[in-house]
Design a protein around this motif. Sequence first.
Motif, PDB file in Angstrom:
ATOM      1  N   ASP A   8       8.022   6.812 -12.336  1.00 14.80           N
ATOM      2  CA  ASP A   8       6.935   6.017 -11.766  1.00 14.80           C
ATOM      3  C   ASP A   8       6.873   4.660 -12.436  1.00 14.80           C
ATOM      4  OD1 ASP A   8       6.384   8.234 -10.268  1.00 14.80           O
ATOM      5  OD2 ASP A   8       4.543   8.769 -11.330  1.00 14.80           O
ATOM      6  N   VAL A  10      -2.178   4.819  -4.494  1.00 11.65           N
ATOM      7  CA  VAL A  10      -1.862   5.954  -5.345  1.00 11.65           C
ATOM      8  C   VAL A  10      -2.044   5.603  -6.830  1.00 11.65           C
ATOM      9  CG1 VAL A  10       0.622   5.419  -5.458  1.00 11.65           C
ATOM     10  CG2 VAL A  10      -0.170   7.772  -5.787  1.00 11.65           C
ATOM     11  N   ARG A  11      -2.537   6.562  -7.601  1.00 15.59           N
ATOM     12  CA  ARG A  11      -2.816   6.352  -9.014  1.00 15.59           C
ATOM     13  C   ARG A  11      -2.268   7.497  -9.856  1.00 15.59           C
ATOM     14  NH1 ARG A  11      -6.661   3.369  -6.566  1.00 15.59           N
ATOM     15  NH2 ARG A  11      -7.890   1.835  -7.746  1.00 15.59           N
ATOM     16  N   PHE A  12      -2.056   7.205 -11.130  1.00 18.70           N
ATOM     17  CA  PHE A  12      -1.756   8.218 -12.128  1.00 18.70           C
ATOM     18  C   PHE A  12      -2.610   7.920 -13.348  1.00 18.70           C
ATOM     19  CE2 PHE A  12       0.641   9.878 -15.786  1.00 18.70           C
ATOM     20  CZ  PHE A  12       0.728  11.214 -15.413  1.00 18.70           C
ATOM     21  N   SER A  31      -2.574   7.476  -1.554  1.00 21.06           N
ATOM     22  CA  SER A  31      -2.766   8.658  -2.394  1.00 21.06           C
ATOM     23  C   SER A  31      -3.235   9.851  -1.580  1.00 21.06           C
ATOM     24  CB  SER A  31      -3.803   8.363  -3.483  1.00 21.06           C
ATOM     25  OG  SER A  31      -5.091   8.188  -2.911  1.00 21.06           O
ATOM     26  N   PRO A  64      -3.081   2.331 -10.894  1.00 22.69           N
ATOM     27  CA  PRO A  64      -2.138   2.228  -9.777  1.00 22.69           C
ATOM     28  C   PRO A  64      -0.692   2.340 -10.257  1.00 22.69           C
ATOM     29  CG  PRO A  64      -3.803   0.496  -9.654  1.00 22.69           C
ATOM     30  CD  PRO A  64      -3.942   1.129 -11.000  1.00 22.69           C
ATOM     31  N   LYS A  70      -8.810   3.605   2.250  1.00 20.74           N
ATOM     32  CA  LYS A  70      -7.659   4.404   1.845  1.00 20.74           C
ATOM     33  C   LYS A  70      -7.198   3.936   0.467  1.00 20.74           C
ATOM     34  CE  LYS A  70      -5.775   5.675   6.362  1.00 20.74           C
ATOM     35  NZ  LYS A  70      -4.580   5.671   7.232  1.00 20.74           N
ATOM     36  N   GLN A  71      -7.066   4.870  -0.446  1.00 14.09           N
ATOM     37  CA  GLN A  71      -6.813   4.519  -1.841  1.00 14.09           C
ATOM     38  C   GLN A  71      -5.322   4.347  -2.129  1.00 14.09           C
ATOM     39  OE1 GLN A  71      -7.101   7.573  -4.926  1.00 14.09           O
ATOM     40  NE2 GLN A  71      -8.594   6.301  -6.002  1.00 14.09           N
ATOM     41  N   SER A 100       8.977   6.956  -4.111  1.00 14.36           N
ATOM     42  CA  SER A 100       8.891   5.908  -3.084  1.00 14.36           C
ATOM     43  C   SER A 100      10.035   4.915  -3.234  1.00 14.36           C
ATOM     44  CB  SER A 100       7.552   5.179  -3.189  1.00 14.36           C
ATOM     45  OG  SER A 100       6.480   6.029  -2.862  1.00 14.36           O
ATOM     46  N   PRO A 142       5.150   5.318  -7.135  1.00 13.74           N
ATOM     47  CA  PRO A 142       5.867   6.560  -7.451  1.00 13.74           C
ATOM     48  C   PRO A 142       7.377   6.346  -7.433  1.00 13.74           C
ATOM     49  CG  PRO A 142       4.132   6.962  -5.834  1.00 13.74           C
ATOM     50  CD  PRO A 142       4.273   5.477  -5.962  1.00 13.74           C
ATOM     51  N   LYS A 164      -6.285   9.934  -0.643  1.00 12.83           N
ATOM     52  CA  LYS A 164      -7.703   9.959  -0.976  1.00 12.83           C
ATOM     53  C   LYS A 164      -8.355   8.646  -0.539  1.00 12.83           C
ATOM     54  CE  LYS A 164      -6.856  12.889  -5.024  1.00 12.83           C
ATOM     55  NZ  LYS A 164      -7.007  13.022  -6.496  1.00 12.83           N
ATOM     56  N   HIS A 190       0.842  -1.203   0.000  1.00 12.07           N
ATOM     57  CA  HIS A 190       0.000   0.000   0.000  1.00 12.07           C
ATOM     58  C   HIS A 190       0.872   1.246   0.000  1.00 12.07           C
ATOM     59  CE1 HIS A 190      -3.370   2.696   0.641  1.00 12.07           C
ATOM     60  NE2 HIS A 190      -2.674   3.282   1.596  1.00 12.07           N
TER      61      HIS A 190
END
Length: 360
Positions: free
Chosen positions: A149, A71-73, A56, A77, A68-69, A83, A80, A58, A53
């Motif tokens: 990413d 992260v997306r672009f 994001s 998914p 809890k979402q 990270s 990053p 969001k 996990h």
Amino acid sequence: MSNRETLLKDKPYAFVPLTGRVDRTAAISHDKLQSGLYTGFLEVTIKTLLPLHIGSGKFVFHNQRWHKQFVRFNGLPVIPGSSLKGAVRAIAEAVSYSCLLQHPKKPENAVPEQLLKCNHREKLCPACRLFGFAGGKSQQLKSHLRFFDLQLVQPRPEIALEYIQLPQLEKPNKDYPKNNKGFGNERLYYCHICRQDWPNCCQNCGKQQYFRLKERNPGAQPLFRGRKFYFHLRLRKIETGRIFTEVIKANSLFSGEIYVENISRDQLALLAFSLGLDGSFKPKLGYGKPAYLGSVEITVRPRPAANPLLSTASWPDLVELAREYASQAPAAQVKKLREILSFEQPRGEGWRQEGGNRIY
């Protein structure tokens, strides 16, 4: 409430000790590509070994619950690049003669002065020279590595997602009771009070023992233990709780790139080892490491740039280069990192049960 105090031996982490020195030299320039240095792209594949996990900030609605979402672009998914870079840099700092970029401010003098963070681009440690240095405007150094990413390798992303409940995690080095400084839990992060009065003293030191030792050694200077890394889980079953969270399933694949520019063979070797390419350990990414999330396996292969002026003609075998680095790096630090991050012989035992709750 817990009936037994926290002991270091029960924690899901351990510390890689600090080196006794920092090797500082001038940075390599970014002004132009230099012969004899490596420039080009590394193709990176990350396989999740346990759920992952990376938040994001969001929430996503699933099965009548807000989670809890991940992260997306562009709606998909991603891991990053920042990270991955942060995780790799932490390892690189631990296994080289590098500065302690982030260190505790209290107690004072807990970190030897020579290990404090770099402050001049003409005198930078191995990690700052490679990953960049945020000094003043005249002193800052751009990273020689650009982490892009990583995209999920799955035509239907929903297949890789699952929705679980994670436990509430505590702030690292939290004081108990709240706002009561010096209440004894600092012993988890500092040592050298006891002068090794008994075997495995740090692992089994309780608060009362700690306070008695402080009274017996009033002049003893507490020293920071080192850089903290979390164990992989022995039973391969992560801890659960009440925090609804969207995660990437185990055995999912992400792909991306690292662009390297003007790095030496020694720097490439440090990068290769810090990615875990020698196979002696597996890095961890993202949120929930105390609950044993985030175990990953990374593989890399060089890819010459489309523009021959931006590529290196001949790359070494990165796996062998990582092994070569390990044979020449600070031995105690490499050994401890491998012990902590071993996935084949994991040290994580899961949280203990106490009073109807699972705690760590």
